[in-house]
Design an enzyme around this catalytic site. Structure first.
Site, mmCIF file in Angstrom:
data_model
loop_
_atom_site.group_PDB
_atom_site.id
_atom_site.type_symbol
_atom_site.label_atom_id
_atom_site.label_comp_id
_atom_site.label_asym_id
_atom_site.label_seq_id
_atom_site.Cartn_x
_atom_site.Cartn_y
_atom_site.Cartn_z
ATOM 1 N N CYS A 7 0.837 -1.203 0.000
ATOM 2 C CA CYS A 7 0.000 0.000 0.000
ATOM 3 C C CYS A 7 0.876 1.259 0.000
ATOM 4 O O CYS A 7 2.095 1.177 0.171
ATOM 5 C CB CYS A 7 -0.943 0.021 1.202
ATOM 6 S SG CYS A 7 -0.137 0.353 2.778
ATOM 7 N N CYS A 26 2.990 1.851 3.006
ATOM 8 C CA CYS A 26 4.203 1.004 3.016
ATOM 9 C C CYS A 26 5.351 1.742 2.332
ATOM 10 O O CYS A 26 6.450 1.855 2.886
ATOM 11 C CB CYS A 26 3.947 -0.310 2.284
ATOM 12 S SG CYS A 26 2.659 -1.336 2.990
ATOM 13 N N ASP A 78 15.823 17.607 -34.383
ATOM 14 C CA ASP A 78 17.140 17.607 -35.020
ATOM 15 C C ASP A 78 16.914 17.056 -36.434
ATOM 16 O O ASP A 78 15.940 16.331 -36.669
ATOM 17 C CB ASP A 78 18.082 16.708 -34.212
ATOM 18 C CG ASP A 78 19.351 16.371 -34.964
ATOM 19 O OD1 ASP A 78 20.021 17.319 -35.396
ATOM 20 O OD2 ASP A 78 19.644 15.172 -35.136
ATOM 21 N N ASP A 109 18.984 12.468 -31.706
ATOM 22 C CA ASP A 109 19.612 11.145 -31.615
ATOM 23 C C ASP A 109 21.109 11.169 -31.336
ATOM 24 O O ASP A 109 21.684 10.141 -30.979
ATOM 25 C CB ASP A 109 19.378 10.377 -32.925
ATOM 26 C CG ASP A 109 20.250 10.919 -34.051
ATOM 27 O OD1 ASP A 109 20.349 12.153 -34.180
ATOM 28 O OD2 ASP A 109 20.842 10.101 -34.787
ATOM 29 N N ASP A 113 23.097 16.264 -29.361
ATOM 30 C CA ASP A 113 21.707 16.596 -29.020
ATOM 31 C C ASP A 113 21.441 16.495 -27.518
ATOM 32 O O ASP A 113 20.400 16.963 -27.044
ATOM 33 C CB ASP A 113 20.731 15.648 -29.752
ATOM 34 C CG ASP A 113 20.764 15.851 -31.264
ATOM 35 O OD1 ASP A 113 20.943 17.007 -31.690
ATOM 36 O OD2 ASP A 113 20.625 14.870 -31.994
#
Length: 729
Positions: free
Chosen positions: A13, A16, A429, A624, A628
């Site tokens: 829960c 917890c 890009d 990629d 970047d």
């Protein structure tokens, strides 16, 4: 700084996970901690001096058990596999235990219900009233103190350690209800002994259903784990031997026959075949593999025998990396969860105080019997468990990230789900993102001779060069045999020349042709046309005669146009950032339908351009390459192309494993669907507590109905999250 993943047994829960978090934060050197109650894991960033012993003690202090600790660079591949197997065994054991508890409690509870309600069912009581209470105490005892022992133990440990959870409320409610059976012999109190057993049975039933639904929520991770090959055929000396996958080493030569799974990541050193990579890319079409092609573990070889040299094993493989990314995503938190966490942290202590005040209030201001008032107090205790509130966000995130993983969309950071709905601008890009990142022949123009002759001459000469453009021409020609070249010469920055069939062949720029006094006036118009399309042009001449032009370009990916068109229709402002010149950039942008172009941007300035765009609203950046990474970090949401560099992937909030821009559209849809489900679940969780608690305090709900309502709220939240699977992404 190190990253640590802790497997924790016993959490079920929100309280917890909250208690584990609070206990962990007491350790000096813990920088960040996310505890996922669904995955039963804690994801931690900590200083190097933080030890496994400290972490284990912190978990044990709040009543849970550590079943495994994984740190960066500290696991062998076999250890990871053993843990995956151990986890599966434990999950099956846990499911079996809940089933045993479910069957056992209902066998006893059905007897309790028949005895208690026999008058209503058959018109008379089958047990005399004086023997009713002792019989209820006997039948309820195994339900509460045998089948419900873990809940009772966990609940009362919370009182001793001052770490309260859902078990604390259930334990207190059922034990107090059970004790009223004994109290009824000494004071005028209604016995709730039978009701106590029914409350625990309904609780266990709810936990069993919830456990089954949670298992479904994490099924995608299990499916990913199952994808991996269990054995590999390895060439040792001249012998082929079959070994467990854990024993495969870097540099081993693996033999993979048609229909077999490729055991691990590697590079083809012998053979050719088609490989089904749909588990990575989502694409059904097989991919052609030959010598020097890279292959991914768990993909399926289709029609040829491949000899593969292993380049990654164990936790370093692509599949292991995907599983790690998904598990980490499930451990992250969405900003909206902070509201639920704050409420949950004070919820249990508040309910305990409210229960005492309810009891005292009814005792002082009503003429109800003590037994009736105890019943009202028990109703408040059992109905107010904050389980549904704590499950609302993580269960939705778990289902959403699992759905994404199945489609090659990896949500690395939960906050991206919430942020994505506010994004107005999507920046791309160019190279490797919109385009394939590799030059290819885009156009051919012939003025003398045939196209076949032009390509054969150009490819034979270009075959002598290692330049990327030369490779593009050679690849396009696809010749089995090249023409013999004599006197080959590279003219730096301008072109190539050589003698083929006794004639001088020159391939190069306009400048080179002018230097060699070869007239190009007949192709001027075509040169301008090619350049306006963004092609790099090469003029081919034989002696003083122009044969034609070959235009080479970084070709747009097949689905870039469709993806950007969809984004434009959805109202996004699409922008392209590139280091290319403006003419080439605008040609590509026009081709795919991008609205705004920012050209001639140095790699280090990409993040600055993103920052400027952010002044007008939220920005997502798609890229990629290594260059970047800063822009991916700067953007409100970084979307990394998974076929790119590891650095870009680590910088992204969302990773597209198959490298297609359609994944951007799908990623946005998935984010919106997941966040919508989070909001729905939070609404139902809050609504339930806002309505149910006042009803319990007012005495409208008896303890059994209260417990049924509590169980139903948790099941509703978990089931609602699983309904997400029906949504089209």
């Amino acid at each position: 700084m190190k990253k640590i993943i802790i497997n924790i047994e016993g959490m079920h829960c929100a309280s917890c996970s909250s208690n584990v978090t609070k206990s962990m934060k007491k350790i000096s050197g813990i920088k960040s901690i996310n505890v996922n109650v669904i995955a039963k894991k804690a994801f931690i960033e900590a200083d190097e001096e933080v030890t496994d012993k400290q972490l284990t003690k912190a978990v044990k202090d709040v009543g849970f058990k550590v079943t495994g600790i994984e740190s960066e660079n500290s696991e062998s591949s076999s250890a990871v596999t053993e843990k995956a197997n151990d986890k599966e065994i434990k999950e099956k054991k846990e499911a079996r235990n809940w089933l045993i508890k479910l069957v056992g409690t209902w066998i006893l509870t059905l007897q309790i219900m028949f005895i208690m309600y026999s008058k209503e069912l058959i018109g008379k009581s089958i047990i005399p009233m004086k023997t009713m209470t002792p019989l209820m105490l006997i039948l309820s005892f195994p339900i509460i103190f045998i089948f419900g022992f873990k809940t009772i133990k966990s609940g009362f440990r919370g009182f001793l350690k001052f770490y309260f959870g859902m078990d604390s409320l259930i334990a207190l409610g059922t034990v107090v209800a059970y004790l009223t059976g004994f109290m009824s012999y000494f004071i005028d109190v209604t016995s709730f002994a039978g009701v106590s057993g029914m409350i625990m049975t309904i609780f266990i039933t709810g936990k069993y259903i919830e456990n089954k639904a949670r298992g479904r929520a994490t099924s995608e991770i299990k499916k990913l784990l199952e994808l991996g090959a269990k054995k590999a055929t390895v060439l040792r000396g001249k012998q082929e031997i079959e070994i467990p996958i854990e024993e495969v080493k870097l540099g081993d030569i693996i033999i993979v026959r048609p229909g077999e799974k490729i055991p691990t990541d590697g590079i083809v050193v012998k053979g050719a075949s088609f490989v089904d990579e749909s588990m990575v890319t989502g694409e059904s079409l097989p991919v052609d593999k030959k010598v020097k092609s890279t292959v991914i573990g768990a993909t399926i070889n289709q029609d040829g025998i491949l000899h593969i040299k292993t380049t990654k094993v164990g936790k370093d493989t692509f599949l292991s990396h995907i599983i790690k990314l998904v598990e980490e995503a499930q451990g992250t938190k969405v900003p909206i969860q902070a509201v639920a966490d704050k409420v949950t942290n004070i919820f249990v202590p508040l309910i305990l105080i409210l229960t005492v005040l309810t009891f005292a209030g009814w005792m002082i201001f009503s003429d109800y019997t003590t037994g009736r008032i105890i019943g009202i107090a028990i109703s408040v205790l059992v109905i107010a468990c904050p389980c549904s509130l704590g499950l609302a966000v993580p269960i939705s995130l778990t289902v959403g990230s699992g759905m994404g993983a199945k489609r090659g969309i990896l949500i690395r950071k939960g906050e991206a789900i919430q942020t994505m709905k506010q994004v107005k601008t999507i920046v791309f890009d160019k190279t490797g993102t919109i385009t394939k990142g590799k030059p290819d022949v885009a156009g051919i123009y012939v003025i003398n001779g045939s196209e076949k002759n032009l390509i054969e001459l150009a490819a034979s000469l270009e075959n002598q060069s290692n330049h990327p453009i030369a490779k593009a021409v050679v690849k396009h020609a696809n010749l089995k045999k090249f023409k013999s070249v004599k006197g080959f010469k590279t003219i730096r920055g301008k072109g190539l020349e050589g003698i083929i069939n006794g004639k001088k062949i020159i391939i190069g720029t306009e400048v080179l042709m002018k230097e060699r006094q070869i007239p190009i006036n007949k192709i001027n118009k075509k040169l301008i046309e090619f350049e306006e399309k963004g092609y790099t042009t090469m003029i081919i001449s034989e002696g003083k005669k122009i044969l034609g032009i070959i235009g080479v370009a970084d070709i747009v990916k097949d689905d870039s146009v469709a993806a950007i068109s969809m984004l434009n229709k959805q109202g996004y402002n699409t922008v392209m950032i590139t280091g290319d010149n403006e003419r080439t950039a605008k040609a590509i942008a026009k081709q795919v339908g991008i609205k705004q172009v920012i050209a001639r941007v140095l790699p280090e300035d990409k993040s600055k351009k993103v920052m400027e765009l952010q002044k007008r609203g939220m920005v997502a950046f798609v890229g990629d390459g290594i260059n970047d990474a800063p822009a991916l970090k700067q953007a409100n949401v970084g979307i990394a192309i998974g076929t790119g560099t590891d650095i870009a992937i680590e910088a992204g909030d969302i990773v597209l494993a198959k490298g297609s821009l359609v994944g951007v559209v799908q990623g946005i849809r998935l984010s919106k669907v997941t966040f919508s489900k989070i909001k729905q679940n939070l609404f139902w969780a809050f609504f339930y507590n806002i309505v149910a608690i006042p009803l319990a305090i007012s005495g409208v709900l008896n303890p059994i109905i209260a417990e049924l309502a509590m169980a139903a709220s948790s099941i509703t939240v978990v089931s609602n999250a699983n309904l997400m699977r029906w949504k089209k992404i």
